[in-house]
Enzyme design. Structure first.
Site, PDB file in Angstrom:
ATOM      1  N   ASP A 127      -8.997  -2.252   4.092  1.00 48.03           N
ATOM      2  CA  ASP A 127      -8.516  -1.509   2.875  1.00 48.03           C
ATOM      3  C   ASP A 127      -9.010  -0.065   3.179  1.00 48.03           C
ATOM      4  OD1 ASP A 127      -7.870  -0.610   0.058  1.00 48.03           O
ATOM      5  OD2 ASP A 127      -7.594  -2.455  -0.168  1.00 48.03           O
TER       6      ASP A 127
ATOM      7  N   HIS B 209      -9.210   2.679  -3.843  1.00 47.13           N
ATOM      8  CA  HIS B 209      -8.571   1.614  -3.664  1.00 47.13           C
ATOM      9  C   HIS B 209      -9.489   0.663  -3.025  1.00 47.13           C
ATOM     10  CE1 HIS B 209      -5.524  -1.257  -2.133  1.00 47.13           C
ATOM     11  NE2 HIS B 209      -4.790  -0.765  -3.330  1.00 47.13           N
TER      12      HIS B 209
ATOM     13  N   SER C 255      -2.256  -5.621  -5.140  1.00 45.82           N
ATOM     14  CA  SER C 255      -3.406  -5.009  -4.698  1.00 45.82           C
ATOM     15  C   SER C 255      -4.678  -5.648  -5.303  1.00 45.82           C
ATOM     16  CB  SER C 255      -3.521  -3.606  -4.292  1.00 45.82           C
ATOM     17  OG  SER C 255      -2.744  -3.194  -3.458  1.00 45.82           O
TER      18      SER C 255
END
Length: 766
Positions: free
Chosen positions: A138, A213, A545
């Protein structure tokens, strides 16, 4: 006898978009399974032979993949890439591609919580995921987050081979017994775009997360318990990941621009295989059209991880609700769709005539103490905007003089569906708030500088009627409130990508659904959400996600409980015990336009039930040789497959080989008359047990199972059965859905049946 892990050599070469020009780009040279003799020096030797010198090879090479598979990434011209593609041992030369990136209540919603008496729940049974290692590909991690404290966690497992790689604002001391590894991969990105200018782009040349994220996904999968967590007062409670005592290994492959390159991703897979992770969580992918598996670095990297016992979990994509948009469709990965939970955030709208309505919002800033004037977007349009653009508050469509100081009522249109666009348009025109009327889903848009309240068309129309009925219409907003346990859920999220797979429609995708809407998890405080709000430590976000790390957390729990289970067994346990009904016993619904009853193309096997997955009774297991037969069925040549698996593999082409792959579902895209497929189940429950088959046949199809009774004992723990399908009508049909369930009185082991009837030809009257 157990299958040997396949040997894969990967060479990455990046080709230009058009023609065989002399310009240099990054390419991946994939050479299949790892050969002991093919080490870094041999990769340099191949390059030197093509480029003319050792120094040229040293300058060109970015990565040498030599742990989980063999190959390298290098900067080459198209002609050089073409020359390498003919080199002995090279399976494929793959052009470098850029992939995209695709949280408290959710675990309680799935009933993953500690039992007061110890109990048999998955959390207690797995000791909270103790010593499972989850690798996360990520944007990195914010190590100071409270979610990554290592209180109460033992020493790092001795089998761990990874390390913490130092970089900008990140050193070995940022790792602990929770974050046990951190690496970053940027060579592929910089070869494509040049050296990153961190003066203009907020980013760290290290594993530190400048985006948020990666911190969000990592804490969702394995975050520690954090009391009093919230997003500016919303969704307050104890934040935690699914496997609170699992370890985290961070592989930063995506950067602040949102880009993640193939070369970097493959390098991360190679490192993770070497380091010794148990689960890989990959919340990224490439939108359709889908590349062939031998051209897809996610498929290549995950293949080599899976044959080494690593469960790979990938997001399904955010291109829903349209069919054939699901990505990451390789049968060896767990592909995750997104579902809703039973929490939302609402605010009251009070009009000047004292009428009140309720809308969705995540705005948590201050509201005006007095009523504000409300205007309809079409009535305050700019001179050059047409009515449709103004109605939806398309960029540049509003007159700033007329909008200034007012709340604007906007309506979603086919050309402009995003409430965030409306907010930006109104903000630039110096408006003070937005009411956005739309086809309403449970995915709430974020607005940080001015209030945004989302309502359905019916409420929007009522508010519009009020604005036209009075000379000075006004509105006042109430503060956002967290509403818990009053919504039906789960439902399949509107944005979640749907099946069937456009690459292999005979393999059902997605596999499973997990919470992915309005998820609270840790965030990077270096990221200012807006000039007015600043930074936060926890943030609410939505997407596949977010659903992906939920399944990664469950996989870690299962690996702690059943360390000898294969990735296929882990997948099967989740799929065959998943729920296809919501919390109230109704059949699951899909957020589409309009809402509809959900089916396996929406949710796969259903919504994950972690506690049932811990004790599935039977599993549909697979060996590496099963995946090899699948690759043969895809038409890849013998030599390419042999290089991938490092063994001679003469392909025996059979039209049914894909249908007979032992996945926990049966999908027949083209049923012409009669067809029979086989499956094998392995008993992981009581040694002595009997299971009876129960069939819900897809409409228009007769289904029989033989044998319909499976008997297991101390000497028989694997049994094969056949499922025969016969079309009732000779028509060109559509997909219909059913199920096959094995029951022993305690366990229900359910797989989806998906069938489309076909006829050989159409007759058209002249």
């Amino acid at each position: 006898m157990a299958d040997k892990p396949p040997v894969v050599v990967v060479v990455v070469v990046f080709l230009p978009l058009l023609g065989l020009c002399s310009c240099a780009n990054v390419h991946i040279v994939y050479m299949g399974e790892l050969h002991p003799e093919l080490v870094r020096d041999s990769h340099h030797g191949m390059l030197a032979a093509v480029l003319g010198s050792k120094q040229a090879a040293e300058d060109a090479i970015l990565y040498s993949y030599r742990h989980g598979f063999s190959g390298f990434a290098a900067v080459l011209t198209n002609a050089q890439a073409a020359q390498l593609s003919d080199w002995p041992g090279v399976v494929r030369v793959v052009r470098n591609r850029v992939l995209d990136l695709h949280t408290t209540r959710s675990w309680d919603f799935m009933r993953v919580n500690p039992s007061p008496s110890g109990g048999s729940g998955i959390l207690s049974g797995s000791k909270f995921g103790e010593d499972s290692i989850i690798g996360v590909l990520d944007t990195g991690i914010w190590p100071e987050s409270a979610s990554f404290r290592d209180d109460g966690i033992g020493e790092v497992p001795r089998r761990w081979k990874g390390q913490c790689v130092a970089g900008e604002r990140f050193n070995a001391s940022n790792c602990n017994r929770k974050i046990i590894g951190a690496k970053w991969f940027v060579k592929g990105y910089q070869a494509e775009y040049g050296k990153m200018n961190t003066t203009d782009i907020h980013e760290y040349m290290s594993a530190r997360d400048a985006v948020g994220h990666g911190t969000h996904t990592a804490s969702t999968a394995a975050g520690a318990l954090v009391p009093d967590a919230s997003f500016r007062g919303l969704a307050s409670g104890v934040a935690r990941g699914g496997a609170p005592r699992a370890r985290l290994a961070v592989y930063k492959v995506c950067w602040a621009t949102g880009d993640c390159t193939s070369a970097d991703i493959l390098a991360a897979f190679d490192a993770a295989i070497h380091d010794g992770v148990d689960v890989l969580s990959v919340s990224l992918g490439q939108a359709p059209p889908l590349p062939a598996y031998v051209d897809d670095v996610l498929a290549i990297g995950s293949f080599h991880a899976v044959v080494r016992g690593i469960t790979v979990v990938c997001s399904a994509g955010n291109s829903g609700p349209y069919s054939e948009t699901v990505i990451n469709s390789a049968p060896w990965v767990l592909t995750v769709a997104a579902g809703t939970i039973d929490r939302t955030f609402l605010a009251k709208i009070t009009l000047g005539n004292n009428s009140t309505y309720v809308g969705q919002t995540m705005y948590s800033g201050k509201h005006a103490a007095t009523s504000m004037r409300i205007v309809y977007a079409e009535d305050v349009s700019s001179d050059n905007a047409d009515d449709t653009d103004a109605r939806s508050c398309t960029a540049g469509s509003l007159n700033a003089t007329l909008v200034k100081g007012n709340v604007v009522l906007c309506f979603q249109t086919r050309g402009q569906r995003a409430s965030q666009v409306a907010v930006e348009t109104v903000k630039k025109a110096r408006g003070v708030g937005v009411i956005f009327a739309q086809f309403l889903t449970k995915d709430i848009a974020s607005a940080f500088d001015i209030p945004l309240i989302q309502v359905d068309y019916q409420v929007g129309t009522a508010i519009l009627a009020y604005t036209t009925s009075t000379r000075n219409p006004t509105v006042q907003f109430g503060s956002a409130k967290t509403i818990l346990g009053e919504l039906i859920g789960p439902e399949v999220a509107y944005f979640s990508s749907r099946g069937p797979s456009s690459l292999t429609p005979s393999i059902l995708k997605p596999d499973i659904t997990a919470p992915g809407v309005n998820i609270l998890a840790s965030w990077s405080p270096s990221v200012a959400l807006s000039s007015a709000m600043g930074s936060v430590n926890f943030k609410i976000d939505s997407g596949t996600s977010m659903s992906c790390p939920h399944i990664s957390g469950v996989a870690a729990l299962l690996k702690s409980m059943h360390p000898n289970w294969s990735p296929a067994a882990v997948k099967s346990a989740m799929v065959t015990t998943a729920n296809v009904r919501d919390e109230y016993g109704f059949e699951m619904v899909s957020e589409a336009a309009p809402y509809k009853q959900a089916n396996p193309f929406d949710y796969g096997g259903g919504h994950v039930d972690p506690n049932r997955a811990a004790h599935p009774g039977l599993v549909y297991d697979m060996r590496p040789s099963d995946y090899v037969r699948f690759l043969c069925s895809m038409g890849y040549n013998n030599s390419a497959i042999a290089s991938m698996v490092q063994q001679h593999t003469p392909c025996q082409h059979s039209p049914k080989s894909q249908l007979n792959l032992n996945v926990p579902s049966i999908t027949i895209p083209e049923l012409r008359g009669k067809l029979s497929v086989s499956r094998t189940v392995t008993n992981v429950g009581p040694v002595t047990s009997k299971y009876r088959a129960r069939v819900e046949a897809p409409p228009g199809v007769n289904v029989t199972v033989n044998p319909s009774l499976l008997t297991f004992n101390s000497t028989v723990n694997r049994l094969t059965f056949k499922v025969a399908f016969q079309a009732k009508l000779k028509v060109q049909g559509r997909y219909t859905f059913g199920s096959l369930t094995w029951e022993d009185g305690t366990h229900t082991v359910r797989i989806p049946l998906v069938v489309r009837t076909m006829i050989n030809r159409f007759y058209v009257n002249a």
